[in-house]
Design a protein around this motif. Structure first.
Motif, PDB file in Angstrom:
ATOM      1  N   GLU A   1      -2.780  10.006  -4.742  1.00  0.00           N
ATOM      2  CA  GLU A   1      -3.208  11.039  -3.794  1.00  0.00           C
ATOM      3  C   GLU A   1      -3.427  12.370  -4.505  1.00  0.00           C
ATOM      4  OE1 GLU A   1      -1.439  10.812   0.444  1.00  0.00           O
ATOM      5  OE2 GLU A   1       0.062   9.866  -0.832  1.00  0.00           O
ATOM      6  N   TRP A   2      -2.483  12.725  -5.389  1.00  0.00           N
ATOM      7  CA  TRP A   2      -2.634  13.996  -6.109  1.00  0.00           C
ATOM      8  C   TRP A   2      -3.767  13.919  -7.141  1.00  0.00           C
ATOM      9  CZ3 TRP A   2      -1.197  18.223  -4.117  1.00  0.00           C
ATOM     10  CH2 TRP A   2      -0.046  18.317  -3.327  1.00  0.00           C
ATOM     11  N   ALA A   3      -3.978  12.745  -7.721  1.00  0.00           N
ATOM     12  CA  ALA A   3      -5.096  12.591  -8.658  1.00  0.00           C
ATOM     13  C   ALA A   3      -6.419  12.893  -7.965  1.00  0.00           C
ATOM     14  CB  ALA A   3      -5.106  11.180  -9.231  1.00  0.00           C
ATOM     15  N   LYS A   4      -6.556  12.458  -6.713  1.00  0.00           N
ATOM     16  CA  LYS A   4      -7.784  12.730  -5.948  1.00  0.00           C
ATOM     17  C   LYS A   4      -7.959  14.222  -5.684  1.00  0.00           C
ATOM     18  CE  LYS A   4      -7.899   8.191  -3.756  1.00  0.00           C
ATOM     19  NZ  LYS A   4      -7.694   7.423  -2.499  1.00  0.00           N
ATOM     20  N   VAL A   5      -6.837  14.928  -5.480  1.00  0.00           N
ATOM     21  CA  VAL A   5      -6.911  16.381  -5.273  1.00  0.00           C
ATOM     22  C   VAL A   5      -7.406  17.061  -6.539  1.00  0.00           C
ATOM     23  CG1 VAL A   5      -5.597  18.475  -4.762  1.00  0.00           C
ATOM     24  CG2 VAL A   5      -5.111  16.367  -3.504  1.00  0.00           C
ATOM     25  N   TYR A   6      -6.815  16.694  -7.676  1.00  0.00           N
ATOM     26  CA  TYR A   6      -7.246  17.278  -8.955  1.00  0.00           C
ATOM     27  C   TYR A   6      -8.717  16.977  -9.229  1.00  0.00           C
ATOM     28  CZ  TYR A   6      -2.555  18.648 -10.586  1.00  0.00           C
ATOM     29  OH  TYR A   6      -1.343  19.251 -10.746  1.00  0.00           O
ATOM     30  N   ALA A   7      -9.131  15.732  -8.947  1.00  0.00           N
ATOM     31  CA  ALA A   7     -10.528  15.354  -9.195  1.00  0.00           C
ATOM     32  C   ALA A   7     -11.472  16.143  -8.290  1.00  0.00           C
ATOM     33  CB  ALA A   7     -10.697  13.852  -8.961  1.00  0.00           C
ATOM     34  N   MET A   8     -11.099  16.315  -7.021  1.00  0.00           N
ATOM     35  CA  MET A   8     -11.928  17.098  -6.105  1.00  0.00           C
ATOM     36  C   MET A   8     -12.042  18.539  -6.599  1.00  0.00           C
ATOM     37  SD  MET A   8     -11.519  17.598  -1.971  1.00  0.00           S
ATOM     38  CE  MET A   8      -9.873  18.303  -2.088  1.00  0.00           C
TER      39      MET A   8
ATOM     40  N   GLU B   1       0.835  -1.197   0.000  1.00  0.00           N
ATOM     41  CA  GLU B   1       0.000   0.000   0.000  1.00  0.00           C
ATOM     42  C   GLU B   1       0.873   1.252   0.000  1.00  0.00           C
ATOM     43  OE1 GLU B   1      -2.562  -0.077   3.361  1.00  0.00           O
ATOM     44  OE2 GLU B   1      -3.805  -1.724   2.606  1.00  0.00           O
ATOM     45  N   PRO B   2       0.526   2.246  -0.844  1.00  0.00           N
ATOM     46  CA  PRO B   2       1.313   3.485  -0.824  1.00  0.00           C
ATOM     47  C   PRO B   2       1.077   4.238   0.492  1.00  0.00           C
ATOM     48  CG  PRO B   2      -0.628   3.725  -2.227  1.00  0.00           C
ATOM     49  CD  PRO B   2      -0.562   2.288  -1.807  1.00  0.00           C
ATOM     50  N   THR B   3       2.151   4.779   1.036  1.00  0.00           N
ATOM     51  CA  THR B   3       2.001   5.538   2.289  1.00  0.00           C
ATOM     52  C   THR B   3       1.426   6.908   1.991  1.00  0.00           C
ATOM     53  OG1 THR B   3       4.288   6.282   2.041  1.00  0.00           O
ATOM     54  CG2 THR B   3       3.910   4.345   3.426  1.00  0.00           C
ATOM     55  N   GLN B   4       0.530   7.355   2.848  1.00  0.00           N
ATOM     56  CA  GLN B   4      -0.108   8.650   2.659  1.00  0.00           C
ATOM     57  C   GLN B   4       0.705   9.742   3.343  1.00  0.00           C
ATOM     58  OE1 GLN B   4      -4.211   8.019   4.063  1.00  0.00           O
ATOM     59  NE2 GLN B   4      -4.835   8.287   1.963  1.00  0.00           N
TER      60      GLN B   4
ATOM     61  N   GLU C   1       6.824  20.382  -2.449  1.00  0.00           N
ATOM     62  CA  GLU C   1       7.112  20.317  -1.014  1.00  0.00           C
ATOM     63  C   GLU C   1       6.447  19.114  -0.348  1.00  0.00           C
ATOM     64  OE1 GLU C   1       5.942  23.031  -2.513  1.00  0.00           O
ATOM     65  OE2 GLU C   1       7.716  24.326  -2.527  1.00  0.00           O
ATOM     66  N   LEU C   2       5.227  18.782  -0.809  1.00  0.00           N
ATOM     67  CA  LEU C   2       4.477  17.674  -0.202  1.00  0.00           C
ATOM     68  C   LEU C   2       4.662  16.413  -1.040  1.00  0.00           C
ATOM     69  CD1 LEU C   2       1.129  19.484   0.722  1.00  0.00           C
ATOM     70  CD2 LEU C   2       2.974  18.832   2.270  1.00  0.00           C
ATOM     71  N   SER C   3       5.567  15.583  -0.631  1.00  0.00           N
ATOM     72  CA  SER C   3       5.836  14.338  -1.360  1.00  0.00           C
ATOM     73  C   SER C   3       4.691  13.353  -1.109  1.00  0.00           C
ATOM     74  CB  SER C   3       7.156  13.733  -0.890  1.00  0.00           C
ATOM     75  OG  SER C   3       7.381  12.501  -1.529  1.00  0.00           O
ATOM     76  N   ALA C   4       4.009  12.969  -2.183  1.00  0.00           N
ATOM     77  CA  ALA C   4       2.864  12.065  -2.051  1.00  0.00           C
ATOM     78  C   ALA C   4       2.742  11.252  -3.329  1.00  0.00           C
ATOM     79  CB  ALA C   4       1.579  12.842  -1.783  1.00  0.00           C
ATOM     80  N   SER C   5       1.943  10.181  -3.259  1.00  0.00           N
ATOM     81  CA  SER C   5       1.775   9.292  -4.413  1.00  0.00           C
ATOM     82  C   SER C   5       0.956   9.974  -5.507  1.00  0.00           C
ATOM     83  CB  SER C   5       1.078   7.997  -3.991  1.00  0.00           C
ATOM     84  OG  SER C   5      -0.273   8.263  -3.636  1.00  0.00           O
ATOM     85  N   LYS C   6       1.067   9.420  -6.700  1.00  0.00           N
ATOM     86  CA  LYS C   6       0.311   9.946  -7.841  1.00  0.00           C
ATOM     87  C   LYS C   6      -1.186   9.864  -7.591  1.00  0.00           C
ATOM     88  CE  LYS C   6      -0.064   9.511 -12.868  1.00  0.00           C
ATOM     89  NZ  LYS C   6       0.426   8.805 -14.071  1.00  0.00           N
TER      90      LYS C   6
END
Length: 452
Positions: free
Chosen positions: A94-101, A48-51, A87-92
Motif C-alpha cells: 500500500e505504501w509502495a503505491k503511495v510512493y509510486a504515485m 490477501e493483505p487488509t487495506q 500512525e496509519l498502519s498499512a502493508s508495504k
C-alpha cells in the motif's frame, strides 16, 4: 398435465430413468467443483493483505486532485500523507503505491528536483521494488533528455531489477544501447524473435538495426491446436468431467457456464505445465469457444515460454502456427466496417481490444470502463449528445458489440489530431486527450520511444 397411462408419459419416464445416473454424476461433479472453488476463494481471501481504510480514502482524494491536473496540490498532499506512516498502519505494498504515485505526480509537474526527491524516497523505501525500478528508468530518461547522459546511464545500470524474463532482458539491452548512444552494443539475436507474443522491443530493436520484421498471421485450413493433439487424449478423471461439462454447456449455448468449467480445468492442469501440455492445449480450445480468449492466450504463452527453456512432451506447435490464436480477430466484419467508416486502422482497434478487454464484451474495469474497447460511460454520453443520439442512449449499450465498436472507432478518429501516430492515439484513448496534450507540451520534443 400428462396422462400417467399414456404412451408418451411412459416413454418419458423410461428416458428419465436412463438419464438419472448421468444426471447424478453431473450434479455430484458440480457440487465437488463448487466446494473446491469456494475453498480456494476463502484461502485466497484469507491471504490477501487488509487495506487501511483511512489510507485508501486519502489515496482516492489525492488521485482525484491529480486526475484534475491539480499537480501541485496533489504533491503537497502526498508529502503530508507520508508523514503519517507510523500512525496509519498499512502493508508495504500500500505504501509502495503511495510512493509510486508521488513520483508520477512529480513527473507531471515536470520539476527535476521533485522527481529526484521522489525517486530517492522510493529507493530508501525498497531499492528492488518494481515501482522503484520503473521510477529509476523514468529518471534516467529525464536525465538523458537534459543532456546528463553519463548520469542517466549510471542510474539505469545500477538500478535493481528483479524481472529476469527474456522480454525484460531484451528491453534492458535496448535501453543500455540507447542511453549509451550506441557505445554499448545492442545484442539482438534470432532467439529474441521466439519470445512468446513478440515483445515491443523485439520489433523496435530490429527496426533500428535495419532488420524490420512483421508478425506473420497464419491462416491454416485446419485448427492447428486440434491438429496437434494426440489421439487418444489422456487426462485425469476430474479434468475429463470438467471437459464434458464444458462441451455440454457449449452445445446448449451456455457460454458463461462453459467458461467456468474450462477455467477450473485450466487451474488444475496449470499446476504442472510440462506434464499437462496436450490437455492444456485442448482446454485452451474450449476457452476460446467459450469466449475467454485471455486465458487461452495465457496458456499458450506459458507453454511457449517453457518450450524456450526445455523440450515439452506432446507440445509440438510453433509460434507461427498459432499467431491467429494468440492474436484473434473476433467480430471481423463489424470491425472492418467501422474502421472503413471512420478511417482508422483495424489492426489498431484489435490491439486495443486485446489489451483493454481481452475480447470480453461484458467486462467492466475498476474505473468503470465498459465493453470490448473499454469506453467510459461519460465519454459515450458526450458522443451520443454530439450525435443527437442522447434520447436512445443508455450505458448498457456499451456492452453491445456494434455500439461499442461504433463509439470507439469514432473516438479513435477524433484522436488522429495527434498526427496519426499510434503511440499518441493510444495514449489519448487510454489516459484522455487533455492529459496527453499536457504530456506532449512538456515532452513532445522527445524521440517517440522516449515519449512512449
Amino acid at each position: 398435465a400428462f396422462d400417467p397411462m399414456s404412451a408418451q408419459f411412459t416413454q418419458l419416464s423410461l428416458r428419465a430413468d436412463e438419464l438419472e445416473p448421468e444426471s447424478k454424476e453431473v450434479v455430484d461433479t458440480l457440487d465437488s467443483i463448487k466446494e473446491d472453488f469456494l475453498k480456494e476463494r476463502l484461502q485466497a481471501k484469507a491471504s490477501e493483505p487488509t487495506q487501511n481504510p483511512e489510507l485508501k480514502k486519502a489515496v482516492v482524494q489525492i488521485r482525484k486532485l491529480w486526475n484534475d491536473d491539480k499537480n501541485a496540490e496533489s504533491w503537497e498532499a502526498t508529502t503530508q500523507l507520508l508523514t503519517q506512516q507510523r500512525e496509519l498502519s498499512a502493508s508495504k505494498e500500500e505504501w509502495a503505491k503511495v510512493y509510486a504515485m508521488r513520483f508520477r505526480i512529480a513527473c507531471d509537474l515536470g520539476e527535476r528536483e521533485k522527481m529526484e526527491t521522489a525517486y530517492q524516497e522510493l529507493k530508501a523505501f525498497d531499492d528492488c521494488h518494481v515501482e522503484t525500478t520503473q521510477s529509476g528508468f523514468l529518471t534516467a530518461l529525464k536525465d538523458y533528455q537534459e543532456n546528463l547522459k553519463d548520469k542517466a546511464l549510471e542510474i539505469f545500470q545500477k538500478q535493481c531489477d528483479g524481472d529476469t524474463t527474456q522480454a525484460n532482458l531484451l528491453r534492458r539491452r535496448y535501453w543500455l544501447w540507447r542511453l549509451s548512444d550506441g557505445k554499448i552494443a545492442l545484442e539482438f539475436t534470432e532467439s529474441d524473435k521466439n519470445v512468446p507474443l513478440y515483445p515491443y522491443y523485439a520489433y523496435l530493436s530490429a527496426t533500428l538495426q535495419g532488420q524490420p520484421f512483421q508478425l506473420e498471421i497464419a491462416n491454416p485450413a485446419t485448427d492447428p491446436l486440434m491438429a496437434s493433439l494426440p489421439n487418444p487424449l489422456e487426462t485425469s478423471g476430474k479434468v475429463a468431467k470438467l471437459w464434458k461439462l464444458t462441451e455440454m454447456s457449449l452445445a446448449a449455448n451456455l457460454r458463461s457456464d462453459a467458461k467456468f468449467y474450462a477455467l477450473r480445468a485450466s487451474q488444475i492442469l496449470s499446476k504442472n505445465l510440462e506434464k499437462n501440455a496436450a490437455p492444456l492445449v485442448y482446454t485452451a480450445i474450449l476457452l476460446r469457444a467459450s469466449g475467454h480468449h485471455l486465458e487461452a492466450m495465457r496458456i499458450l504463452n506459458d507453454l511457449f515460454a517453457l518450450k524456450a527453456k526445455q523440450e515439452i512432451e506432446g507440445f509440438n506447435l510453433n509460434l507461427k502456427e498459432v499467431t491467429g490464436v494468440l492474436f484473434p480477430r473476433p467480430h471481423l466484419d463489424k470491425v472492418d466496417w467501422f474502421a472503413r467508416v471512420w478511417k482508422v486502422d483495424p489492426d489498431h482497434m484489435y490491439a486495443l481490444m486485446r489489451q483493454e478487454s481481452a475480447f470480453n464484451p461484458t467486462v467492466v474495469s475498476p474505473a468503470g470502463a465498459r465493453g470490448l474497447l473499454q469506453l467510459m460511460p461519460e465519454l459515450a454520453r458526450a458522443l451520443s449528445k454530439q450525435w443527437k443520439y442522447k434520447s436512445v442512449y443508455h450505458d448498457d449499450l456499451l456492452f453491445r458489440v456494434p455500439e461499442n465498436l461504433k463509439f470507439a472507432s469514432f473516438h479513435l478518429n477524433q484522436l488522429k489530431r495527434w498526427g496519426g501516430h499510434p503511440v499518441l492515439i493510444t495514449a489519448g484513448y487510454n489516459a484522455g486527450h487533455r492529459r496527453v496534450k499536457g504530456w506532449w507540451d512538456r515532452f513532445g520534443k522527445m524521440p517517440i520511444d522516449f515519449f512512449n
